[in-house]
Design a protein around this motif. Sequence first.
Motif, PDB file in Angstrom:
ATOM      1  N   TYR A  54      74.627  75.014  43.834  1.00  0.00           N
ATOM      2  CA  TYR A  54      73.938  76.026  43.040  1.00  0.00           C
ATOM      3  C   TYR A  54      74.906  76.800  42.150  1.00  0.00           C
ATOM      4  O   TYR A  54      74.551  77.190  41.035  1.00  0.00           O
ATOM      5  CB  TYR A  54      73.147  76.970  43.943  1.00  0.00           C
ATOM      6  CG  TYR A  54      72.025  76.268  44.678  1.00  0.00           C
ATOM      7  CD1 TYR A  54      71.224  75.328  44.048  1.00  0.00           C
ATOM      8  CD2 TYR A  54      71.780  76.531  46.013  1.00  0.00           C
ATOM      9  CE1 TYR A  54      70.202  74.679  44.723  1.00  0.00           C
ATOM     10  CE2 TYR A  54      70.760  75.881  46.695  1.00  0.00           C
ATOM     11  CZ  TYR A  54      69.972  74.959  46.044  1.00  0.00           C
ATOM     12  OH  TYR A  54      68.967  74.315  46.712  1.00  0.00           O
ATOM     13  N   SER A 112      80.928  80.374  46.562  1.00  0.00           N
ATOM     14  CA  SER A 112      80.453  79.087  47.087  1.00  0.00           C
ATOM     15  C   SER A 112      80.736  79.029  48.586  1.00  0.00           C
ATOM     16  O   SER A 112      81.861  79.234  49.018  1.00  0.00           O
ATOM     17  CB  SER A 112      81.122  77.918  46.368  1.00  0.00           C
ATOM     18  OG  SER A 112      82.523  77.966  46.517  1.00  0.00           O
ATOM     19  N   GLU A 117      67.432  82.420  40.649  1.00  0.00           N
ATOM     20  CA  GLU A 117      67.894  82.068  42.000  1.00  0.00           C
ATOM     21  C   GLU A 117      66.788  82.501  42.952  1.00  0.00           C
ATOM     22  O   GLU A 117      66.278  83.619  42.864  1.00  0.00           O
ATOM     23  CB  GLU A 117      69.210  82.791  42.323  1.00  0.00           C
ATOM     24  CG  GLU A 117      69.658  82.678  43.750  1.00  0.00           C
ATOM     25  CD  GLU A 117      69.903  81.249  44.222  1.00  0.00           C
ATOM     26  OE1 GLU A 117      69.813  81.026  45.430  1.00  0.00           O
ATOM     27  OE2 GLU A 117      70.162  80.351  43.396  1.00  0.00           O
ATOM     28  N   LEU A 155      79.541  85.401  42.277  1.00  0.00           N
ATOM     29  CA  LEU A 155      78.970  84.287  43.036  1.00  0.00           C
ATOM     30  C   LEU A 155      80.059  83.573  43.817  1.00  0.00           C
ATOM     31  O   LEU A 155      81.100  83.211  43.270  1.00  0.00           O
ATOM     32  CB  LEU A 155      78.255  83.294  42.111  1.00  0.00           C
ATOM     33  CG  LEU A 155      77.007  83.797  41.416  1.00  0.00           C
ATOM     34  CD1 LEU A 155      76.291  82.642  40.706  1.00  0.00           C
ATOM     35  CD2 LEU A 155      76.051  84.489  42.377  1.00  0.00           C
ATOM     36  N   ARG A 180      65.249  83.486  46.565  1.00  0.00           N
ATOM     37  CA  ARG A 180      65.662  84.104  47.826  1.00  0.00           C
ATOM     38  C   ARG A 180      64.422  84.493  48.610  1.00  0.00           C
ATOM     39  O   ARG A 180      63.367  84.752  48.033  1.00  0.00           O
ATOM     40  CB  ARG A 180      66.478  85.380  47.552  1.00  0.00           C
ATOM     41  CG  ARG A 180      67.785  85.152  46.832  1.00  0.00           C
ATOM     42  CD  ARG A 180      68.850  84.863  47.832  1.00  0.00           C
ATOM     43  NE  ARG A 180      69.679  83.758  47.406  1.00  0.00           N
ATOM     44  CZ  ARG A 180      70.688  83.289  48.097  1.00  0.00           C
ATOM     45  NH1 ARG A 180      71.007  83.814  49.243  1.00  0.00           N
ATOM     46  NH2 ARG A 180      71.392  82.280  47.672  1.00  0.00           N
ATOM     47  N   LEU A 194      76.296  81.299  47.713  1.00  0.00           N
ATOM     48  CA  LEU A 194      75.388  80.186  47.418  1.00  0.00           C
ATOM     49  C   LEU A 194      76.079  78.891  47.808  1.00  0.00           C
ATOM     50  O   LEU A 194      77.305  78.832  47.875  1.00  0.00           O
ATOM     51  CB  LEU A 194      75.088  80.098  45.916  1.00  0.00           C
ATOM     52  CG  LEU A 194      74.527  81.302  45.181  1.00  0.00           C
ATOM     53  CD1 LEU A 194      74.464  81.012  43.691  1.00  0.00           C
ATOM     54  CD2 LEU A 194      73.143  81.617  45.682  1.00  0.00           C
TER      55      LEU A 194
END
Length: 163
Positions: free
Chosen positions: A20, A48, A32, A46, A34, A16
């Motif tokens: 987020y 970044s 989230e 998750l 998609r 993400l």
Amino acid sequence: MICIVMINVETPILSLHLDYVVEVIATNKKIEYRSWKTSYRGLLLLHSTRIPYQGTLELEEKILKIEKEKPKDPYKILTSEEGRTLDALNIMYDMVDDEEDKMVSTIWCVVDLQDITKGENIYEWHINYLGILKNPIHQVKGKLGLWRAPSLLEPLLPLNYQF
């Protein structure tokens, strides 16, 4: 409530934008969005991405505004969203040894993907934030879709986290 999570080499990773990831950590973001779905349900890490997002500047401006106003008025009460965002970013900055570059391309936290529903032209991934990793994994090149990194996770096992 105490939650013990066991991450293994097959735990999928979702990339993400940093904004987020901060939102998930700071506000316990529950959905989230998609353009695709998956049959997978369960734990996700998750990550970044390095790719900049248009909201990054807005997030940075918002944080600078919060920090700028704080010293002027020590009695100013931050909104809960401002406070949570600032707290999350302070925690994340503390974990990167003051190297801003490490904020991106990092595996930060664990969520539980509970369900996926079809929204209007988009899929809503219902997630439950479980916690930030005690030792985030830095300098990781992300991928599209759900991806795995057994060679990256294997040397770190067992990864048991208590939230």
